[in-house]
Scaffold this motif. Sequence first.
Motif, PDB file in Angstrom:
ATOM      1  N   LEU B  19       0.959  -1.109  -0.037  1.00  0.00           N
ATOM      2  CA  LEU B  19       0.021  -0.063  -0.045  1.00  0.00           C
ATOM      3  C   LEU B  19       0.993   0.983   0.116  1.00  0.00           C
ATOM      4  CD1 LEU B  19      -2.744  -1.085   2.401  1.00  0.00           C
ATOM      5  CD2 LEU B  19      -3.073  -0.510   0.036  1.00  0.00           C
ATOM      6  N   GLY B  20       2.034   1.100   0.801  1.00  0.00           N
ATOM      7  CA  GLY B  20       2.795   2.290   0.846  1.00  0.00           C
ATOM      8  C   GLY B  20       3.610   2.609  -0.438  1.00  0.00           C
ATOM      9  N   LEU B  21       3.880   1.578  -1.030  1.00  0.00           N
ATOM     10  CA  LEU B  21       4.612   1.907  -2.268  1.00  0.00           C
ATOM     11  C   LEU B  21       3.544   2.419  -3.456  1.00  0.00           C
ATOM     12  CD1 LEU B  21       6.584  -1.655  -2.847  1.00  0.00           C
ATOM     13  CD2 LEU B  21       7.497   0.781  -2.922  1.00  0.00           C
ATOM     14  N   SER B  22       2.280   1.933  -3.459  1.00  0.00           N
ATOM     15  CA  SER B  22       1.210   2.396  -4.162  1.00  0.00           C
ATOM     16  C   SER B  22       0.917   3.519  -4.175  1.00  0.00           C
ATOM     17  CB  SER B  22      -0.039   1.527  -4.092  1.00  0.00           C
ATOM     18  OG  SER B  22       0.193   0.209  -4.134  1.00  0.00           O
ATOM     19  N   LEU B  23       0.828   4.211  -2.585  1.00  0.00           N
ATOM     20  CA  LEU B  23       0.456   5.732  -2.510  1.00  0.00           C
ATOM     21  C   LEU B  23       1.471   6.719  -2.756  1.00  0.00           C
ATOM     22  CD1 LEU B  23      -1.199   7.786  -1.176  1.00  0.00           C
ATOM     23  CD2 LEU B  23      -0.427   6.984   1.108  1.00  0.00           C
ATOM     24  N   SER B  24       3.076   5.876  -2.710  1.00  0.00           N
ATOM     25  CA  SER B  24       4.093   6.977  -2.727  1.00  0.00           C
ATOM     26  C   SER B  24       4.575   7.335  -4.115  1.00  0.00           C
ATOM     27  CB  SER B  24       5.366   6.137  -2.067  1.00  0.00           C
ATOM     28  OG  SER B  24       5.599   4.965  -3.108  1.00  0.00           O
TER      29      SER B  24
END
Lengths: 137, 147
Positions: B19-24
């Motif tokens: 999720l963090g990778l996607s948001l970033s």
Amino acid sequence: MNTYASGLAGGALIGLSVALLMLLNGRIAGISGLVAGLGRDRGLRRWVDTAFVAGLIAGPAVFALITGAWPTMRFVAGLPILVVAGLLVGFGTRLGSGCTSGHGVAGLARLSPRSLAAVLTFLGSGMLTVALLRALV
Amino acid sequence: MTTALRLLAALAAGLTFGLGLSLSGMLDPARVQGFLDVTGAFDGREAWDPTLAFVLGGAVSVAGLGYALARRLPRPAFAPAFDLPTNRRIDRPLIGGAALFGIGWGLSGLCPGPAVAALSTGALPVAVFVAAMLVGMMAHHRFAARA
């Protein structure tokens, strides 16, 4: 949310994941190491690492469910270059014992001089590669 | 019981990472390569994209807090001991491996975390990259066994 703010927030989530994996399971969240370990490890460790990688792969899909859109992906290389790049990334991350997550996030968070050396090296060679690519192509 | 919690913790940590990778924005190879493209800023061809520095800064800060807390604990919640690297040497495999990785990263704008996470998008270039990456890892395994 602008790109820097979402970058910072996404980064914080990545950091939270790295912290959780250490506090709960005692493991470094290095993706290249975890993925390589799937083919080698046996027993419980293999299942635990498989669970992490399954969650990682589910991430963009869950993101799409929440926000209604898949994360943007603009590819910068054709398939032949991607094969060469993939081979270099696979071999290089194993020889160098880590990638952007293991050395970049976890290693720097541990203040490891070894990881700092690796990060400076792959940032340097990455920047040099793109500079050459821009100059030649 | 602890085994189930350990599996659940790994799954939750993996999902949070994805999720963090996607948001970033770091699943986007053009954005990653835009960060590595430092000469583009000098000749004014295109603006340098500093997003990756914000992502790394946010990640290292939060991970650093977690690791500081871990140092005060006798053991992790669901495992018998902390599993930390013991090698502290800055040697040729480390530098050579990181240099090779950087070349592949610069060429593609992809590194292992985003590439593996993005498998769920079903994009063919990602599948091709990850397949080649696995072959590269296996090649190293053979190389290391012989050396």
